[in-house]
Design a protein around this motif. Structure first.
Motif, PDB file in Angstrom:
ATOM      1  N   ASP A  59      30.969  83.645  31.613  1.00 29.43           N
ATOM      2  CA  ASP A  59      31.536  82.428  32.208  1.00 29.43           C
ATOM      3  C   ASP A  59      32.822  82.036  31.474  1.00 29.43           C
ATOM      4  O   ASP A  59      33.498  82.871  30.868  1.00 29.43           O
ATOM      5  CB  ASP A  59      30.464  81.324  32.188  1.00 29.43           C
ATOM      6  CG  ASP A  59      30.621  80.293  33.302  1.00 29.43           C
ATOM      7  OD1 ASP A  59      31.464  79.388  33.159  1.00 29.43           O
ATOM      8  OD2 ASP A  59      29.901  80.379  34.317  1.00 29.43           O
ATOM      9  N   LYS A 134      32.835  84.781  39.564  1.00 29.13           N
ATOM     10  CA  LYS A 134      32.511  83.366  39.771  1.00 29.13           C
ATOM     11  C   LYS A 134      33.825  82.606  39.712  1.00 29.13           C
ATOM     12  O   LYS A 134      34.551  82.688  38.712  1.00 29.13           O
ATOM     13  CB  LYS A 134      31.544  82.874  38.688  1.00 29.13           C
ATOM     14  CG  LYS A 134      31.293  81.365  38.744  1.00 29.13           C
ATOM     15  CD  LYS A 134      30.252  80.939  37.724  1.00 29.13           C
ATOM     16  CE  LYS A 134      30.196  79.419  37.591  1.00 29.13           C
ATOM     17  NZ  LYS A 134      29.220  78.980  36.578  1.00 29.13           N
ATOM     18  N   ASP A 191      26.986  70.440  38.510  1.00 32.45           N
ATOM     19  CA  ASP A 191      26.310  71.325  37.547  1.00 32.45           C
ATOM     20  C   ASP A 191      24.877  70.879  37.265  1.00 32.45           C
ATOM     21  O   ASP A 191      24.601  69.677  37.138  1.00 32.45           O
ATOM     22  CB  ASP A 191      27.049  71.312  36.199  1.00 32.45           C
ATOM     23  CG  ASP A 191      28.374  72.030  36.281  1.00 32.45           C
ATOM     24  OD1 ASP A 191      28.773  72.449  37.389  1.00 32.45           O
ATOM     25  OD2 ASP A 191      29.031  72.156  35.229  1.00 32.45           O
TER      26      ASP A 191
HETATM   27  C1  GLA Z   1      32.111  74.143  35.834  1.00 32.93           C
HETATM   28  C2  GLA Z   1      31.065  75.015  36.532  1.00 32.93           C
HETATM   29  C3  GLA Z   1      30.045  75.481  35.519  1.00 32.93           C
HETATM   30  C4  GLA Z   1      30.726  76.260  34.404  1.00 32.93           C
HETATM   31  C5  GLA Z   1      31.813  75.404  33.756  1.00 32.93           C
HETATM   32  C6  GLA Z   1      32.665  76.185  32.784  1.00 32.93           C
HETATM   33  O1  GLA Z   1      31.560  72.951  35.369  1.00 32.93           O
HETATM   34  O2  GLA Z   1      30.476  74.338  37.584  1.00 32.93           O
HETATM   35  O3  GLA Z   1      29.050  76.282  36.128  1.00 32.93           O
HETATM   36  O4  GLA Z   1      31.283  77.438  34.927  1.00 32.93           O
HETATM   37  O5  GLA Z   1      32.696  74.850  34.730  1.00 32.93           O
HETATM   38  O6  GLA Z   1      33.695  75.452  32.232  1.00 32.93           O
END
Ligand code: GLA
Length: 379
Positions: A59, A134, A191
């Motif tokens: 990520d 992603k 989130d």
């Molecule tokens: C957002 C996304 C999360 C993660 C963070 C990383 O909040 O929704 O899933 O990828 O960014 O900074």
């Protein structure tokens, strides 16, 4: 003659909801190649790969800047061997590699976004042989979401390497209405945060709050275009075993992508057992890919059902309350339109036990925050 290839989504890459692991929930920005490699080692050998988990998704925070000609640069301190070498390592374990970027000018952690660099970034990922992207939604200013995600879809297509495109715009512009021709999955909500029943002011939802946002949008989800209620918080030390069972059960009922979000290098035997419960994972991965419908809500007891292949069904009875609830439920006539007759065997997918048939009512006690997950199989 000039032949132009119409850019499109790479079809057929996610006939079943993708399963894997993502670094964010447990590690946030504190990632490096050592952790990712150790996670890949663990997943390949601890039974998770055998149970169907296959993507290792790195990520936010792997990237640090751009070089003089705009190429994206990985953080050399955290990823000294470079991304290509890491991808090769993950592939050598028989797993697939996912990477992260953002449709705006910067990622949510302030790293370079792909806005204006979509084609260049897609070419880099393709060169590294990445399998999954992603694509987040921070710092998007006045950008249109569908247009922004379509640019990356087209860029990936032109780069020529089939990659799953995971749309992560948090449900803000109803991606279920436009995402099918753009990506393979789309986040439906803010989130997830590591709690069962809570909500953060800055954005962030508990397990129940996320479930509640899936009562109306199930029909938009299906093979190769999934609703994504976010990554799992199982094994991260806050949810009780009952809450973790309910979390995984409902994600399976939604045919949700299942991305473990814990430190699987140090996974406990209980968490591993839970995450690899084949009978539950089979409900998630059922080939029809139908998302569950909430049929009944009696106060804190909810009954959800999901049609499965071979005329079978999955049922989840969830107890949202802090007290146990006694049930005495006729599954046969509860849902008349399903035409469930007497001839179904009812199996408890957490106890791994047949508990009766649809001839009789299902009786028992569901403890606080727990779930009764059943499969009805036609004899
Ligand atoms: C957002 C996304 C999360 C993660 C963070 C990383 O909040 O929704 O899933 O990828 O960014 O900074």
């Amino acid at each position: 003659m000039v032949l132009t290839i119409k850019a499109q989504k790479f079809e057929g890459l996610a006939p079943k909801p993708p399963m894997g692991w993502n670094s964010w929930n447990k590690f946030g920005c504190q990632i490096n190649e050592k952790i990712i490699k150790e996670v890949a080692d663990a997943m390949a050998s601890n039974g998770m790969k055998a149970a169907g988990y296959e993507y290792i998704v790195v990520d936010d925070c792997w990237q640090i800047g751009r070089d003089s000609v705009g190429n994206i640069v990985a953080d050399p301190e955290r990823f000294p061997s470079g991304m290509k070498s890491l991808v090769d390592y993950v592939h050598s374990k028989g797993l697939k590699f996912g990477i992260y970027s953002d449709a705006g000018t910067a990622t949510c952690q302030g790293r370079p976004g792909s806005r204006g660099y979509e084609f260049q970034d897609a070419r880099a990922y393709a060169k590294w042989e990445v399998d999954y992207l992603k694509y987040d939604w921070c710092f998007h200013g006045k950008q249109n979401s569908e247009a922004s995600y379509s640019i990356m879809r087209d860029a990936l297509y032109k780069a020529g390497r089939p990659m799953v495109l995971s749309i992560c715009e948090w449900g803000t512009t109803k991606p279920w209405e436009w995402g099918k021709s753009v990506g393979h999955l789309w986040r439906t909500t803010e989130d997830i945060i590591n709690c069962f029943d809570c909500k953060n002011n800055w954005g962030g939802l508990g397990v129940l709050q996320i479930i509640d946002l899936h009562t109306e949008i199930g029909d938009y989800s299906g093979p190769d275009h999934w609703n994504d209620p976010d990554m799992l918080e199982i094994g991260n030390g806050v949810l009780t075993p009952a809450e973790e069972r309910l979390h995984l059960s409902m994600w399976a009922m939604f045919s949700a992508p299942l991305m473990a979000g814990n430190d699987i290098r140090n996974i406990s035997a209980e968490t591993l057992k839970l995450l690899t419960n084949k009978e539950v994972l089979d409900i998630d991965q059922d080939i029809l890919g139908i998302s569950a419908t909430r049929w009944m809500k009696y106060g804190d007891l909810e009954i959800w059902f999901k049609p499965l292949s071979d005329n079978n069904y999955a049922f989840c009875l969830i107890n949202r309350s802090n007290q146990s609830i006694a049930i005495n439920q006729d599954l046969k006539t509860t849902i008349k339109k399903l035409k469930v007759d007497d001839s179904y065997v009812v199996r408890d997918l957490w106890k791994h036990k047949d508990i009766g048939t649809t001839k009789e009512n299902i009786t028992g006690i569901i403890p606080a925050h727990d779930v009764l997950m059943l499969k009805l199989t036609k004899k």
